[in-house]
Design a protein around this motif. Sequence first.
Motif, short mmCIF file in Angstrom:
data_model
loop_
_atom_site.label_atom_id
_atom_site.label_comp_id
_atom_site.label_asym_id
_atom_site.label_seq_id
_atom_site.Cartn_x
_atom_site.Cartn_y
_atom_site.Cartn_z
N ASP A 1 0.82 -1.22 0.00
CA ASP A 1 0.00 0.00 0.00
C ASP A 1 0.85 1.27 0.00
OD1 ASP A 1 -0.57 1.39 3.04
OD2 ASP A 1 0.38 -0.57 3.02
N TYR A 2 2.06 1.22 0.61
CA TYR A 2 2.93 2.40 0.62
C TYR A 2 3.41 2.72 -0.80
CZ TYR A 2 7.04 5.32 1.36
OH TYR A 2 7.96 6.33 1.29
N LEU A 3 3.80 1.71 -1.56
CA LEU A 3 4.26 1.95 -2.93
C LEU A 3 3.14 2.46 -3.81
CD1 LEU A 3 6.72 -1.02 -3.56
CD2 LEU A 3 7.27 1.40 -3.42
N PHE A 4 1.92 1.99 -3.61
CA PHE A 4 0.79 2.53 -4.36
C PHE A 4 0.59 4.00 -4.01
CE2 PHE A 4 -2.23 -0.40 -6.72
CZ PHE A 4 -1.22 -1.25 -7.14
N SER A 5 0.79 4.35 -2.75
CA SER A 5 0.70 5.76 -2.35
C SER A 5 1.73 6.59 -3.09
CB SER A 5 0.92 5.89 -0.84
OG SER A 5 -0.02 5.17 -0.09
N LYS A 6 2.94 6.07 -3.21
CA LYS A 6 4.00 6.81 -3.91
C LYS A 6 3.72 6.91 -5.40
CE LYS A 6 8.04 7.41 -2.49
NZ LYS A 6 9.46 7.44 -2.11
N PHE A 7 3.15 5.87 -5.99
CA PHE A 7 2.80 5.95 -7.40
C PHE A 7 1.80 7.09 -7.64
CE2 PHE A 7 3.50 1.08 -7.73
CZ PHE A 7 4.87 1.27 -7.83
N MET A 8 0.78 7.15 -6.81
CA MET A 8 -0.24 8.20 -6.94
C MET A 8 0.38 9.58 -6.76
SD MET A 8 -3.33 6.50 -4.71
CE MET A 8 -3.97 4.86 -5.08
N ALA A 9 1.23 9.71 -5.73
CA ALA A 9 1.84 11.01 -5.43
C ALA A 9 2.81 11.43 -6.52
CB ALA A 9 2.55 10.94 -4.08
N TYR A 10 3.63 10.50 -6.98
CA TYR A 10 4.67 10.85 -7.95
C TYR A 10 4.09 11.17 -9.32
CZ TYR A 10 8.70 9.91 -4.96
OH TYR A 10 9.66 9.97 -3.99
#
Length: 291
Positions: free
Chosen positions: A159-168
Motif C-alpha cells: 500500500d505504501y508503494l501505491f501511495s508513492k505511485f499516486m503522489a509521484y
Amino acid sequence: MNLEKLSEKLYAQVSLQMEEALSIENALEQLKSGLSLVQKALATLRIELTKNGFTNCEEEIYFFKKGKPQIYSLLILVTERYAIENSMPILGKEKQLAHLESQLFFIDRFFRQNEFLYQYYRLGATDLDDRYFTRAGGNQLVGFAEVPDVDPSFSTVADYLFSKFMAYEKLRDFIRKDIEMRRGGDADVHKNAFKELKWTGEAVNMVELVYGVYETAQVNGGKISLSELMDFFGQVFQVNISGYFKRFADIKRRKSMSKTRYLDEMQRLVSKRIEDSDAWIPDDQKSRYGY
C-alpha cells in the motif's frame, strides 16, 4: 459508515483542504498545514479500523489498494513539493530548470525500479491483490527497490508503494507545468493569444464564477482540480485570484445580500435577454435582419 465510504469522504475533504494549504505563500506553512490535514485523516481511519475492522476481504483490499493510499499520497506530495521548492536555486533560470529536470529523472527512475508493481498499478490488475493488499498476505515484497518497515495492523506490503505511485504521478505533472512556465512555452502562447481579454469586474466575481463551473463539473467531466481552474481563468483574463479561498470565505460571510450575488445577477440578465424580442439575434448580425 464502513471504511470504504469513510476513506472516500475523507479523501474528498482533504483534497479540497490541501488545495487551500498549497495556496499559502510560505512553503514551510504549506508543509505544516498539509501534513496536519493528512495525519488527522489517517488517524481517523486507524481509529475506525481498530473499532470495527473489515466486513470482508474485498473491503480490506479496496482500503489498502485505494482508500488509504490516495490519502497518504497527499502527504507524500506535499512533502516532496516542499523539498523541491526548498532546494530550488535562487538565481539562474537554467539552474532552476536543471533542478526540475533532475527531479523528473528521479521520478522516472523510481517507476523503473518498481516497474512490475507500477505496471500492476497502471493496468488496474487484480490477480495478486490478496497478496499485496491484505494484512494476511505477508510482509515480504521481493525484488522491489523500496519496501519500508510497515505497521502490520494498518499497512500491507504494497500500500505504501501505491501511495508513492499516486503522489509521484501528480508530482510529475506539477513539475512539467513548472518547467513549461519557466521556459515560457505553451503558457506564454496561450497568454499572447488571449492578451486582449482582461477581466474588468471584481476579482471576487471571478471566484464565484469559477466555483460555479467547478461544482457543476463543466470542464473535463469534473476531472480537474479547483486550483487548475482558478489558474486557467486567472491567466486567460489576466486577474490575480491566487487568494481564492479567502475570497470564498468572504462570500460565505455575506449577510445583507445574496451569497451568490454575481451568479444571481448573471442569471437575471440572461433570462431578460431570452425574454427580449431580439434575444436570439447576436448584435453583430442585427443589420442582416434589418434591426
